[in-house]
Design a protein around this motif. Structure first.
Motif, mmCIF file in Angstrom:
data_model
loop_
_atom_site.group_PDB
_atom_site.id
_atom_site.type_symbol
_atom_site.label_atom_id
_atom_site.label_comp_id
_atom_site.label_asym_id
_atom_site.label_seq_id
_atom_site.Cartn_x
_atom_site.Cartn_y
_atom_site.Cartn_z
ATOM 1 N N LEU A 1 0.829 -1.209 0.000
ATOM 2 C CA LEU A 1 0.000 0.000 0.000
ATOM 3 C C LEU A 1 0.860 1.253 0.000
ATOM 4 O O LEU A 1 0.553 2.237 -0.680
ATOM 5 N N LYS A 2 1.953 1.231 0.778
ATOM 6 C CA LYS A 2 2.836 2.395 0.822
ATOM 7 C C LYS A 2 3.480 2.638 -0.537
ATOM 8 O O LYS A 2 3.607 3.779 -0.986
ATOM 9 N N THR A 3 3.893 1.553 -1.190
ATOM 10 C CA THR A 3 4.492 1.707 -2.518
ATOM 11 C C THR A 3 3.469 2.249 -3.506
ATOM 12 O O THR A 3 3.770 3.145 -4.306
ATOM 13 N N TYR A 4 2.243 1.721 -3.462
ATOM 14 C CA TYR A 4 1.177 2.229 -4.330
ATOM 15 C C TYR A 4 0.946 3.719 -4.075
ATOM 16 O O TYR A 4 0.837 4.516 -5.020
ATOM 17 N N ALA A 5 0.881 4.085 -2.788
ATOM 18 C CA ALA A 5 0.628 5.485 -2.429
ATOM 19 C C ALA A 5 1.762 6.393 -2.895
ATOM 20 O O ALA A 5 1.526 7.504 -3.386
ATOM 21 N N ARG A 6 3.009 5.928 -2.767
ATOM 22 C CA ARG A 6 4.146 6.758 -3.172
ATOM 23 C C ARG A 6 4.171 6.962 -4.682
ATOM 24 O O ARG A 6 4.457 8.064 -5.162
ATOM 25 N N ILE A 7 3.863 5.913 -5.431
ATOM 26 C CA ILE A 7 3.863 6.050 -6.895
ATOM 27 C C ILE A 7 2.719 6.959 -7.337
ATOM 28 O O ILE A 7 2.893 7.839 -8.193
ATOM 29 N N ALA A 8 1.528 6.761 -6.750
ATOM 30 C CA ALA A 8 0.386 7.621 -7.096
ATOM 31 C C ALA A 8 0.662 9.069 -6.705
ATOM 32 O O ALA A 8 0.367 9.997 -7.476
ATOM 33 N N ASN A 9 1.248 9.279 -5.526
ATOM 34 C CA ASN A 9 1.569 10.643 -5.102
ATOM 35 C C ASN A 9 2.646 11.251 -5.997
ATOM 36 O O ASN A 9 2.615 12.454 -6.294
ATOM 37 N N GLY A 10 3.601 10.420 -6.444
ATOM 38 C CA GLY A 10 4.630 10.918 -7.354
ATOM 39 C C GLY A 10 4.047 11.401 -8.671
ATOM 40 O O GLY A 10 4.429 12.451 -9.187
ATOM 41 N N ILE A 11 3.080 10.641 -9.210
ATOM 42 C CA ILE A 11 2.432 11.043 -10.466
ATOM 43 C C ILE A 11 1.668 12.349 -10.260
ATOM 44 O O ILE A 11 1.708 13.252 -11.105
#
Length: 455
Positions: free
Chosen positions: A207-217
């Motif tokens: 979930l953290k990885t998903y959140a970081r990638i989505a936040n990066g975009i």
């Protein structure tokens, strides 16, 4: 380029689109296999309307992708673009029978799901209501009605019974917000839903990885480049791409993180957060040229770094999220490289710099003049001798100022300590506030007056 393609791309260019005439280095079939969901069509359609060499292949693949789904509008858009670019292709003819059948099927499915949901509401079954809204939202998303999909996903919130369900709602809302390029909503949904997951949850890493990638975009879309760089760099490479391949691929994480870091971080940060980061190094292995560019920059070979990046510019101009940011990112990287290149020297000839930074755009002298004017470079150009001289600050004056400031700070601390020791020796107490009605408290003014006499 034939006449029909020329007209097609001229029309797109007139509308403000970016046209890429160079052949990219990636293979289209292998590239699109990294993604799942609706982003596959978006990327194919974007490439088809941007790349001259891949136009027909990408649009044909977009037609097939749309036809494998339920979104009628996307199918019509892809067929229309392909007809304008290459009307002789079999896929360029609209399949009206498929359109009519799919439209009828979509209407029937919508009515069926709405009737089911109404039945769950009548029976007041919370879990069934939540699942009914989820099914209806996914159906709306599949047929292209993203506004209705987001509305259905929002209606799931009152009926959640666990943190996991709340996180699932957040991921659905984030996915739709990214498709709409609604970057502020992405950040809001991440903070309200996805980031609420407990760290003890076995799925927390994913979930953290998903959140970081989505936040990066989202941060990239808002031009918050350094924040976006750190978001991508902090993604965990141990997480399966299945977790986030509806919004990005591991290759995207390497490219986005590497480019943004080169544009915003200094050499020490690049070494610490990218090259010495075991997790992000795993991403970089998928895009070795990005790692080479970062290594060249860290080692002071700035021209080699820029040369590598320039060779991959066509690829990045075909990315749906990077395209409009490529000119700014490349300009920032080039500016940083020139500034770093000049630091060790007191004087550098312009022809030497022209040879070192032989890139597209104006001459190096005009570029340096613009950088000096904009305050990005502290230097002076000697137009007669054709050289540039970096202006360094007076290190002796800096050292004297630092020493004086350190002495004043030490003197202040010493006086404060002596005063405190005298107060304690006199058995006095200093309080920040006086409690009304207390007979034992010593007024602050008296205490400070006594302390002053002692000092």
């Amino acid at each position: 380029m034939d006449d029909r393609k020329l007209v097609f791309f001229t029309s797109i260019e007139d509308q403000g689109g970016v046209i890429v005439k160079e052949t990219p280095k990636f293979d289209l079939d292998l590239y699109i296999q990294n993604y799942k969901g609706r982003t596959r069509f978006e990327r194919l359609f974007h490439i088809g309307r941007s790349s001259v060499p891949l136009c027909v292949d990408a649009l044909k693949a977009a037609v097939q992708e749309a036809k494998a789904g339920k979104d009628i509008l996307r199918y019509q858009m892809a067929v229309n673009s392909l007809f304008q670019a290459a009307r002789n292709e079999p896929e360029a003819l609209l399949d009206k029978a498929w359109l009519d059948a799919k439209a009828k099927e979509n209407r029937e499915t919508t009515l069926h799901l709405q009737a089911e949901l109404q039945g769950y509401k009548n029976n007041l079954i919370k879990e069934s209501i939540r699942m009914g809204n989820e099914d209806l939202g996914k159906h709306f998303e599949a047929i292209g009605d993203v506004e209705a999909a987001m509305d259905s996903y929002w209606k799931m919130r009152p009926d959640v019974s666990s943190t996991e369900q709340l996180v699932d709602i957040g991921k659905l809302l984030v996915r739709v917000a990214i498709e709409r390029h609604d970057w502020k909503s992405v950040a809001n949904h991440l903070s309200k839903h996805v980031n609420s997951a407990n760290d003890s949850d076995p799925k927390a890493k994913a979930l953290k990885t998903y959140a970081r990638i989505a936040n990066g975009i989202a941060a990239l879309g808002q031009e918050r480049y350094k924040e976006a760089a750190f978001s991508f760099v902090e993604a965990n490479s141990d997480v399966s791409p299945e977790v986030y391949n509806q919004i990005a691929s591991p290759n995207d994480v390497a490219i986005y993180g590497g480019l943004l870091a080169l544009a915003t971080m200094d050499r020490h940060e690049l070494q610490a957060h990218l090259l010495d980061n075991d997790s992000f190094r795993e991403f970089l292995q998928r895009e070795p040229h990005i790692r080479r560019a970062i290594t060249q920059f860290v080692n002071g070979r700035y021209a080699a770094c820029i040369e590598i990046l320039e060779s991959y510019r066509p690829d990045y101009l075909l990315d749906i999220y990077l395209q409009k940011h490529v000119p700014k990112l490349y300009a920032d990287i080039r500016t940083k490289s020139i500034v770093q290149y000049l630091k060790p020297f007191s004087c550098v000839r312009l022809d030497t710099m022209q040879k070192a930074f032989n890139g597209p755009g104006p001459s190096i002298e005009d570029e340096l003049f613009t950088m000096i004017k904009d305050g990005k470079l502290n230097a002076r150009i000697d137009a007669i001798n054709k050289s540039v001289m970096p202006l360094s600050t007076d290190s002796r004056q800096q050292m004297q100022s630092y020493a004086l400031h350190t002495f004043e700070d030490y003197e202040k601390q010493a006086l404060d300590r002596i005063r405190r020791m005298n107060i304690m020796a006199a058995d006095l107490e200093v309080k920040g506030t006086r409690k009304p009605g207390s007979m034992n408290d010593i007024p602050m003014g008296m205490a400070m007056e006594g302390a002053g006499d002692l000092a």
